[in-house]
Design a protein around this motif. Structure first.
Motif, PDB file in Angstrom:
ATOM      1  N   GLY A 114       6.757  -3.719  -8.630  1.00 11.61           N
ATOM      2  CA  GLY A 114       6.488  -3.629  -7.209  1.00 11.61           C
ATOM      3  C   GLY A 114       7.696  -3.670  -6.303  1.00 11.61           C
ATOM      4  N   ASP A 170       7.633   2.394   0.238  1.00 13.90           N
ATOM      5  CA  ASP A 170       6.400   2.024   0.926  1.00 13.90           C
ATOM      6  C   ASP A 170       5.428   1.384  -0.062  1.00 13.90           C
ATOM      7  OD1 ASP A 170       6.022   4.308  -0.524  1.00 13.90           O
ATOM      8  OD2 ASP A 170       4.702   5.266   0.908  1.00 13.90           O
ATOM      9  N   THR A 171       4.502   0.647   0.504  1.00 18.19           N
ATOM     10  CA  THR A 171       3.504  -0.032  -0.310  1.00 18.19           C
ATOM     11  C   THR A 171       2.127   0.408   0.157  1.00 18.19           C
ATOM     12  OG1 THR A 171       4.957  -1.944  -0.521  1.00 18.19           O
ATOM     13  CG2 THR A 171       2.646  -2.277  -1.052  1.00 18.19           C
ATOM     14  N   ASP A 172       1.294   0.857  -0.763  1.00 21.57           N
ATOM     15  CA  ASP A 172      -0.070   1.270  -0.436  1.00 21.57           C
ATOM     16  C   ASP A 172      -1.012   0.113  -0.707  1.00 21.57           C
ATOM     17  OD1 ASP A 172       0.787   3.802   0.210  1.00 21.57           O
ATOM     18  OD2 ASP A 172       0.519   4.561  -1.827  1.00 21.57           O
ATOM     19  N   ILE A 173      -1.680  -0.337   0.351  1.00 24.22           N
ATOM     20  CA  ILE A 173      -2.670  -1.389   0.226  1.00 24.22           C
ATOM     21  C   ILE A 173      -4.006  -0.809   0.658  1.00 24.22           C
ATOM     22  CG2 ILE A 173      -3.412  -3.662   0.999  1.00 24.22           C
ATOM     23  CD1 ILE A 173      -0.481  -4.314   1.536  1.00 24.22           C
ATOM     24  N   ASN A 174      -4.966  -0.801  -0.234  1.00 23.17           N
ATOM     25  CA  ASN A 174      -6.299  -0.273   0.051  1.00 23.17           C
ATOM     26  C   ASN A 174      -7.265  -1.429   0.206  1.00 23.17           C
ATOM     27  OD1 ASN A 174      -5.391   2.377  -0.162  1.00 23.17           O
ATOM     28  ND2 ASN A 174      -5.666   2.365  -2.384  1.00 23.17           N
ATOM     29  N   ILE A 175      -7.806  -1.593   1.411  1.00 23.76           N
ATOM     30  CA  ILE A 175      -8.785  -2.633   1.687  1.00 23.76           C
ATOM     31  C   ILE A 175     -10.134  -1.949   1.899  1.00 23.76           C
ATOM     32  CG2 ILE A 175      -9.461  -4.492   3.232  1.00 23.76           C
ATOM     33  CD1 ILE A 175      -6.485  -4.784   3.930  1.00 23.76           C
TER      34      ILE A 175
END
Length: 67
Positions: A48, A53-58
Motif C-alpha cells: 500500500g 493515489d488510493t482508491d477507497i470504495n465505501i
C-alpha cells in the motif's frame, strides 16, 4: 610430589583469534537489512505504499440479516 614451601607459579594462556572473529555477526545483520529492503521494494504495491493515489470504495448501503 611438589614442595609445600615453593611459591605458586602463575600461568597465562594466550588465545589467538586470527583477525578478531566478530565480523560474521555484522555481515549477517547487514544482509538481513538488505533483504528486508528488497522485499519491501518488490511488494510495495501490495503493502500500500509507493502509489500516487488510493482508491477507497465505501458502499452506499450495507444489508444485515438478523434471524
Amino acid at each position: 610430589m611438589a614442595d609445600p614451601n615453593e611459591p605458586p607459579v602463575e600461568r597465562t594462556t594466550i588465545v589467538e583469534t586470527n583477525g578478531g572473529g566478530g565480523g560474521g555477526g555484522v555481515l549477517a545483520v547487514v544482509l538481513l537489512i538488505i533483504v528486508v529492503l528488497v522485499l519491501l521494494f518488490v511488494f510495495r504495491d501490495q503493502l500500500g505504499f509507493g502509489t500516487q493515489d488510493t482508491d477507497i470504495n465505501i458502499p452506499d448501503k450495507i444489508e444485515v440479516n438478523v434471524n
